[in-house]
Design an enzyme around this catalytic site. Structure first.
Site, mmCIF file in Angstrom:
data_model
loop_
_atom_site.group_PDB
_atom_site.id
_atom_site.type_symbol
_atom_site.label_atom_id
_atom_site.label_comp_id
_atom_site.label_asym_id
_atom_site.label_seq_id
_atom_site.Cartn_x
_atom_site.Cartn_y
_atom_site.Cartn_z
ATOM 1 N N GLY A 357 43.859 84.445 64.492
ATOM 2 C CA GLY A 357 44.110 85.676 63.760
ATOM 3 C C GLY A 357 45.496 85.910 63.190
ATOM 4 N N GLY A 359 46.884 84.224 60.678
ATOM 5 C CA GLY A 359 46.953 83.739 59.292
ATOM 6 C C GLY A 359 46.999 84.872 58.277
ATOM 7 N N CYS A 362 43.618 86.005 57.333
ATOM 8 C CA CYS A 362 42.676 86.156 58.449
ATOM 9 C C CYS A 362 42.378 87.610 58.720
ATOM 10 C CB CYS A 362 43.271 85.590 59.737
ATOM 11 S SG CYS A 362 43.722 83.893 59.612
ATOM 12 N N ASP A 395 49.629 77.320 64.392
ATOM 13 C CA ASP A 395 48.792 77.391 63.187
ATOM 14 C C ASP A 395 48.639 78.837 62.708
ATOM 15 O OD1 ASP A 395 46.917 77.082 61.216
ATOM 16 O OD2 ASP A 395 45.264 76.555 62.541
ATOM 17 N N GLY A 397 50.327 82.356 60.192
ATOM 18 C CA GLY A 397 51.228 83.493 60.328
ATOM 19 C C GLY A 397 52.665 83.226 59.916
ATOM 20 N N GLY A 417 49.570 77.510 55.507
ATOM 21 C CA GLY A 417 48.511 77.716 54.519
ATOM 22 C C GLY A 417 49.077 78.478 53.336
ATOM 23 N N GLY A 443 40.542 82.581 52.826
ATOM 24 C CA GLY A 443 40.314 82.198 54.212
ATOM 25 C C GLY A 443 39.086 81.316 54.289
ATOM 26 N N ARG A 457 32.671 76.438 61.216
ATOM 27 C CA ARG A 457 33.983 76.685 61.826
ATOM 28 C C ARG A 457 34.017 78.061 62.505
ATOM 29 N NH1 ARG A 457 39.336 75.097 58.570
ATOM 30 N NH2 ARG A 457 40.889 76.447 59.477
ATOM 31 N N GLU A 530 67.109 95.761 59.891
ATOM 32 C CA GLU A 530 68.465 95.247 59.736
ATOM 33 C C GLU A 530 68.469 93.767 59.320
ATOM 34 O OE1 GLU A 530 72.028 95.959 62.782
ATOM 35 O OE2 GLU A 530 70.753 94.293 63.380
HETATM 36 P P1 XMP Z 1 48.711 81.139 56.887
HETATM 37 O O1 XMP Z 1 49.306 82.343 57.540
HETATM 38 O O2 XMP Z 1 49.643 79.982 56.847
HETATM 39 O O3 XMP Z 1 47.491 80.725 57.847
HETATM 40 O O4 XMP Z 1 48.138 81.493 55.548
HETATM 41 C C1 XMP Z 1 46.727 79.576 57.661
HETATM 42 C C2 XMP Z 1 45.796 79.403 58.847
HETATM 43 O O5 XMP Z 1 44.865 80.501 58.932
HETATM 44 C C3 XMP Z 1 43.664 80.069 59.592
HETATM 45 N N1 XMP Z 1 42.538 80.506 58.770
HETATM 46 C C4 XMP Z 1 41.768 81.569 59.038
HETATM 47 N N2 XMP Z 1 41.767 82.410 60.096
HETATM 48 N N3 XMP Z 1 39.987 83.611 59.092
HETATM 49 C C5 XMP Z 1 40.842 83.432 60.130
HETATM 50 O O6 XMP Z 1 40.814 84.207 61.093
HETATM 51 C C6 XMP Z 1 39.940 82.799 58.002
HETATM 52 O O7 XMP Z 1 39.164 82.999 57.079
HETATM 53 C C7 XMP Z 1 40.874 81.720 57.976
HETATM 54 N N4 XMP Z 1 41.089 80.709 57.092
HETATM 55 C C8 XMP Z 1 42.119 79.990 57.607
HETATM 56 C C9 XMP Z 1 43.747 78.568 59.726
HETATM 57 O O8 XMP Z 1 44.051 78.288 61.079
HETATM 58 C C10 XMP Z 1 44.867 78.203 58.765
HETATM 59 O O9 XMP Z 1 45.508 77.003 59.113
#
Ligand code: XMP
Length: 544
Positions: A357, A359, A362, A395, A397, A417, A443, A457, A530
């Site tokens: 969660g 991402g 996400c 992975d 955030g 991502g 996502g 997935r 800050e």
């Molecule tokens: P960032 O923050 O880099 O995150 O854009 C990429 C990671 O987010 C995960 N991911 C998802 N998680 N729903 C989720 O809860 C989604 O639809 C989804 N798509 C990707 C995944 O781990 C990716 O590497």
């Protein structure tokens, strides 16, 4: 200005390690805590990147001297700890090639279909940096006018073309100086340099370092700008140009180290799902056929990518893959607990993805009410990872280079991502809205991505994702846009620069020392305010 002897003595004295005062050390230790004390001190509150900050440490380390090497298993070493996400709007072969050239790893997503995904892996493994594998070619029967029309239509910026016959055999080289209006009625066969005058190398002569081979050739052949590569039957296999080789050798001087396998090919990873039979059992045959094809293509890491890795199905998948392919680097996830890490390590994972969660696209925490802020998830997972001897990958955030530094105090690598989705190398078209340019970023748990293949997935069936409305399958991700961000090299450079600065501030020469030296403090909302630019009118934003 020159320094006098007294100043030199003072400088020498300053560069020696400072004498530590016990009181000063105690003052610092009260507030700036190592990972193992800081996170438990906050329990049961779970924290993420912006909740914490790192304290500076005495340093003799210049950022540019730091090393960013890491590994995902005993076999897979990477010169830099960044991985591009296995998402259908982030990683296909072009992104994976760019990531490996920069020293990282790309995980090719599995929404492509199995055969196409294998082809994408092959594209990365066959990529010879600097070698154009499918150069634009012309046939001897064409006229110069045909060639000119093609140059104009396709807006080619070059005019020299290899000439091949119907069987792909090299018969000559059409030099740019004859691709001119005045010669338009001539046939290519009349205007080209014949085969006997064309410089070529056999594929097997490329050696372990094709760039060095091509560089040596151009050094020894003054004024030659093109070198063609042929196979044993003299069929055209590729083309080196002097300008590409010069650019690459320039990069090598700038210290970019590509991630390569033992055969000097770029490294590449691929995501794999846990397929089910119609009876709901793990489809062992399909899983093994898919994994075998990827391994045959030369994949360096398989990533069993799911939203919930601490499950029977993922455990069975990892166990089966480990049993059949004892040497492959296996990434598995995602989990956010020590027990989850132990479970996947026991099943045979080499590296475990942490994140539920965090991402940017996400919605798992909103939809299911589940998930853990990322730094606490990493901390809770890290003890078991150490005990089991597996690597951790943070992975999701990550929105800035400082987050990478914080994640790497506990993880061996990070997955990006959103930060990479706007790059030229990410799949997808550029979209223009009101004069601004964007790329799609969605996502893998968004309804559209699940329809395209990623439903498993998230524990759903693809057929249901296609037919059922959103009422029956809850999407756990959104569809979004990212502003275009230019080339991957330009996006990674400030992220890596920020990471190296972080190491410099902490007196760390490498990622191992970063983990040892990290001292955390908690930040409030006022502290966060800050930390960002404030009380000024910003005229130029630096994004990294
Ligand atoms: P960032 O923050 O880099 O995150 O854009 C990429 C990671 O987010 C995960 N991911 C998802 N998680 N729903 C989720 O809860 C989604 O639809 C989804 N798509 C990707 C995944 O781990 C990716 O590497």
């Amino acid at each position: 200005m020159t320094l006098g002897n007294a100043s030199l003595v003072r400088l020498t004295a300053m560069s020696a390690s400072p004498k530590k005062s016990r009181e000063a050390a105690a003052d610092d230790a009260r507030f700036y805590l190592p990972v193992g004390e800081f996170f438990p001190s906050q329990a049961p509150t779970a924290l993420t990147f912006d909740d914490v900050t790192l304290a500076t440490q005495y340093s003799e380390v210049l950022p540019r001297e730091t090393r960013l090497d890491t590994s995902l298993s005993d076999a897979l070493h990477l010169p830099m700890p960044i991985i591009s996400a296995d998402m259908d709007t982030v990683t296909e072969s072009t992104m994976a090639i760019g990531m490996a050239l920069n020293g990282g790893l790309g995980l090719i997503h599995y929404n492509l279909g199995e055969a196409e995904q294998v082809r994408e892996v092959e594209r990365v493994k066959f990529h010879v940096h600097g070698l154009i594998p499918d150069p634009i070619q012309v046939s001897p029967e064409q006229t110069i006018e045909d060639v000119l029309r093609r140059v104009e239509d396709k807006r080619f910026s070059f005019r020299t073309f290899p000439v091949v016959d119907a069987k792909g055999v090299l018969v000559g080289l059409l030099p740019g100086r004859v691709v001119k209006e005045r010669y338009r009625s001539k046939k290519v066969s009349e205007a080209m340099a014949p085969r006997s005058e064309v410089y070529t190398l056999k594929e097997k002569e490329l050696g372990k370092n094709p760039i060095a081979t091509a560089d040596k050739f151009f050094n020894e052949h003054l004024g030659i700008h093109k070198l063609l590569v042929v196979d044993d039957k003299d069929r055209l296999r590729g083309l080196f140009t002097l300008s590409d080789i010069e650019r690459i050798t320039e990069e090598a001087r700038a210290n970019v180290r590509p991630a390569r396998d033992a055969k000097f090919r770029l490294v590449c990873g691929a995501a794999i799902s846990a397929p089910r039979t119609s009876a709901g059992e793990l489809d062992r045959d399909r899983l093994l056929a898919h994994a075998s094809a990827l391994i045959e293509a030369g994949v360096d890491a398989l990533a069993v990518s799911t939203a919930h890795g601490h499950t029977l199905g993922v455990g069975q998948t990892v166990r089966l893959l480990r049993e059949k392919f004892p040497d492959i680097t296996l990434i598995a996830g995602n989990v956010t607990s020590a027990e989850g890490v132990g479970f996947l390590a026991e099943a045979g994972a080499s590296a475990i993805k942490i994140g539920q969660g965090p991402g940017s696209i996400c919605t798992t925490r909103m939809v299911a009410g589940v998930g853990i802020p990322q730094l606490t998830a990493l901390y809770v997972s890290s003890g078991e990872a150490k005990r089991r001897g597996v690597r951790l990958i943070a992975d999701g955030g990550i929105t800035k280079s400082g987050d990478i530094v914080k994640a790497l105090t506990m993880a061996d690598a990070v997955i990006l991502g959103g930060l990479l989705a706007g790059c030229r190398e990410a799949p997808g078209e550029i979209i223009e809205i009101d004069g601004k340019f964007y790329k799609q970023y969605r996502g893998m748990g968004s309804l559209s991505a699940m329809k395209a293949g990623s439903a498993a997935r998230y524990g759903h069936e693809k057929s249901r994702a296609s037919s059922a409305g959103p009422q029956k399958i809850a999407a756990e991700g959104i569809e979004a846009l990212k502003e275009i961000a230019g080339s991957l090299d330009n996006v990674l450079a400030p992220l890596l620069g920020g990471l190296q600065s972080g190491l410099g501030y902490l007196g760390a020469h490498n990622l191992t020392e970063l983990r040892t030296n990290a001292r955390f403090a908690r930040v409030t909302a006022a502290g966060m305010k800050e930390a960002a630019p404030h009380d000024v009118i910003e005229v130029k934003t630096s994004k990294a």
